[in-house]
Design a protein around this motif. Structure first.
Motif, PDB file in Angstrom:
ATOM      1  N   LEU A 125       0.822  -1.213   0.000  1.00 19.78           N
ATOM      2  CA  LEU A 125       0.000   0.000   0.000  1.00 19.78           C
ATOM      3  C   LEU A 125       0.855   1.263   0.000  1.00 19.78           C
ATOM      4  N   GLU A 126       1.963   1.216   0.726  1.00 18.36           N
ATOM      5  CA  GLU A 126       2.818   2.398   0.822  1.00 18.36           C
ATOM      6  C   GLU A 126       3.780   2.530  -0.351  1.00 18.36           C
ATOM      7  N   GLY A 127       4.141   1.402  -0.967  1.00 18.39           N
ATOM      8  CA  GLY A 127       5.172   1.430  -1.998  1.00 18.39           C
ATOM      9  C   GLY A 127       4.668   1.584  -3.415  1.00 18.39           C
ATOM     10  N   CYS A 128       3.376   1.388  -3.647  1.00 17.55           N
ATOM     11  CA  CYS A 128       2.820   1.474  -4.997  1.00 17.55           C
ATOM     12  C   CYS A 128       1.970   2.726  -5.147  1.00 17.55           C
ATOM     13  N   ASP A 129       2.029   3.325  -6.328  1.00 20.78           N
ATOM     14  CA  ASP A 129       1.107   4.428  -6.593  1.00 20.78           C
ATOM     15  C   ASP A 129      -0.262   3.850  -6.949  1.00 20.78           C
ATOM     16  N   ARG A 130      -1.221   4.718  -7.205  1.00 23.33           N
ATOM     17  CA  ARG A 130      -2.599   4.275  -7.396  1.00 23.33           C
ATOM     18  C   ARG A 130      -2.739   3.323  -8.592  1.00 23.33           C
ATOM     19  N   ILE A 131      -2.090   3.637  -9.693  1.00 24.05           N
ATOM     20  CA  ILE A 131      -2.213   2.811 -10.902  1.00 24.05           C
ATOM     21  C   ILE A 131      -1.573   1.442 -10.686  1.00 24.05           C
ATOM     22  N   GLU A 132      -0.422   1.423 -10.025  1.00 21.80           N
ATOM     23  CA  GLU A 132       0.246   0.142  -9.750  1.00 21.80           C
ATOM     24  C   GLU A 132      -0.587  -0.709  -8.794  1.00 21.80           C
ATOM     25  N   LEU A 133      -1.109  -0.087  -7.748  1.00 25.97           N
ATOM     26  CA  LEU A 133      -1.923  -0.822  -6.789  1.00 25.97           C
ATOM     27  C   LEU A 133      -3.179  -1.368  -7.453  1.00 25.97           C
ATOM     28  N   GLU A 134      -3.769  -0.590  -8.346  1.00 27.63           N
ATOM     29  CA  GLU A 134      -4.946  -1.064  -9.070  1.00 27.63           C
ATOM     30  C   GLU A 134      -4.625  -2.327  -9.855  1.00 27.63           C
ATOM     31  N   GLY A 135      -3.448  -2.378 -10.500  1.00 26.14           N
ATOM     32  CA  GLY A 135      -3.062  -3.561 -11.254  1.00 26.14           C
ATOM     33  C   GLY A 135      -2.935  -4.792 -10.379  1.00 26.14           C
ATOM     34  N   SER A 198      -7.097  -7.075 -18.536  1.00 25.91           N
ATOM     35  CA  SER A 198      -8.341  -6.971 -19.303  1.00 25.91           C
ATOM     36  C   SER A 198      -9.386  -6.175 -18.526  1.00 25.91           C
ATOM     37  N   VAL A 199      -9.218  -6.132 -17.203  1.00 29.88           N
ATOM     38  CA  VAL A 199     -10.128  -5.355 -16.356  1.00 29.88           C
ATOM     39  C   VAL A 199      -9.681  -3.897 -16.294  1.00 29.88           C
ATOM     40  N   THR A 200      -8.395  -3.671 -16.018  1.00 29.51           N
ATOM     41  CA  THR A 200      -7.909  -2.291 -15.893  1.00 29.51           C
ATOM     42  C   THR A 200      -7.721  -1.620 -17.247  1.00 29.51           C
ATOM     43  N   ARG A 201      -7.526  -2.439 -18.287  1.00 35.47           N
ATOM     44  CA  ARG A 201      -7.261  -1.953 -19.651  1.00 35.47           C
ATOM     45  C   ARG A 201      -6.000  -1.084 -19.700  1.00 35.47           C
ATOM     46  N   TYR A 202      -5.056  -1.380 -18.804  1.00 30.96           N
ATOM     47  CA  TYR A 202      -3.822  -0.595 -18.774  1.00 30.96           C
ATOM     48  C   TYR A 202      -2.662  -1.490 -18.328  1.00 30.96           C
ATOM     49  N   PRO A 203      -2.106  -2.296 -19.264  1.00 31.77           N
ATOM     50  CA  PRO A 203      -1.006  -3.207 -18.907  1.00 31.77           C
ATOM     51  C   PRO A 203       0.179  -2.531 -18.227  1.00 31.77           C
ATOM     52  N   PRO A 204       0.560  -1.280 -18.606  1.00 29.55           N
ATOM     53  CA  PRO A 204       1.718  -0.670 -17.935  1.00 29.55           C
ATOM     54  C   PRO A 204       1.550  -0.520 -16.417  1.00 29.55           C
ATOM     55  N   GLY A 205       0.314  -0.431 -15.952  1.00 31.17           N
ATOM     56  CA  GLY A 205       0.107  -0.300 -14.512  1.00 31.17           C
ATOM     57  C   GLY A 205       0.584  -1.539 -13.773  1.00 31.17           C
ATOM     58  N   LEU A 206       0.171  -2.716 -14.243  1.00 29.12           N
ATOM     59  CA  LEU A 206       0.596  -3.960 -13.607  1.00 29.12           C
ATOM     60  C   LEU A 206       2.077  -4.210 -13.850  1.00 29.12           C
TER      61      LEU A 206
END
Length: 256
Positions: A125-135, A198-206
């Motif tokens: 939670l502390e180490g990831c930004d919102r987009i990374e955490l969403e992935g 396929s859910v986030t539609r943003y592979p770079p986030g993961l």
């Protein structure tokens, strides 16, 4: 209705226990002058009860073993809001949320019947930004949706904790190996990563999250051989379990 793989896992957990219990009770009944076959029946029934007990409240017991603390409304709005939105997108009921106080960047999805939980470390939670955490959260929810989380939960409570973590005899290892290969697809992690994007539609986030996790640390304190497979990024290759290294998962995502 359990899948054929889950039913087979129950049989694999029950069969050796039933055999041992039946032989023991048959001998005891014969010694005390009762029909030996009643001992066999009792052994089968008691062993079935033991397997049922192991799976009862499996999610709650594993959450406690992982050190998860329940998230109340408002404790971590970003975490709660992301799960709420992703659950809506995937058509899942919102799982219970837990946080493990640990600097490692990792998370786990647990499921048994109607009981479902997401467990994440404070480090994630502390180490990831919102987009990374969403992935990462999308990846954990995909495990709930695909049934992988329930398979992982059963593997932990039926084979991981009672066999791998208890110093059980080596002759049980082939049984555990067969159970893990029955429960898990060889490419389970890659499959779940693809479902997540396929859910986030943003592979770079993961991808960014996996790169951050790879830099570490991502091994939670107290991880055991019987629980490694539960984690989003297995701290080390779990025994008997096909494993996709983080570098492979990143390569696949780069092609998405």
């Amino acid at each position: 209705m359990p899948s054929p793989d889950l039913r087979l896992a129950f049989v694999l957990a029950w069969a050796p226990l039933a055999l041992g219990s039946s032989l023991l009770f048959a001998v005891i009944f014969a010694v005390i002058g009762l029909p030996w076959w009643l001992g066999v029946i009792d052994g089968f029934v008691i062993s079935a009860g033991i397997v049922w007990w192991f799976t009862r409240s499996a999610v709650e017991r594993l959450v406690n073993q992982l050190g998860g603390v329940a998230v109340s409304d408002g404790d971590d709005p970003r975490f709660e809001n992301l799960v709420e939105g992703l659950a809506l997108s995937t058509g899942l009921a919102e799982p219970d949320l837990y946080i493990v106080a640990d600097s490692a960047l990792n998370g786990a999805a647990l499921a048994r019947g109607e009981s479902r939980a997401l467990v994440v470390t404070s480090g994630l939670l502390e180490g990831c930004d919102r987009i990374e955490l969403e992935g990462v959260l999308a990846g954990l929810l995909s495990r709930l949706k695909s049934g992988d989380a329930e398979a992982a939960t059963l593997a932990a409570v039926l084979f991981g904790k009672p066999v791998l973590d208890s110093g059980a005899p080596d002759f049980l290892e082939p049984l555990v190996s067969l159970a893990f290969r029955t429960l898990f697809n060889e490419h389970r992690e890659i499959t779940n990563d693809r479902e997540a994007v396929s859910v986030t539609r943003y592979p770079p986030g993961l991808s960014s999250a996996l790169e951050r996790i790879l830099r570490g640390p991502y091994e939670p304190a107290g991880v055991t051989a019987g629980t490694r497979h539960l984690w989003f990024a297995p701290p080390r290759p779990a025994p008997f379990l096909p494993h996709s290294p983080l570098s492979w998962r990143l390569d696949v995502l780069s092609e998405a």
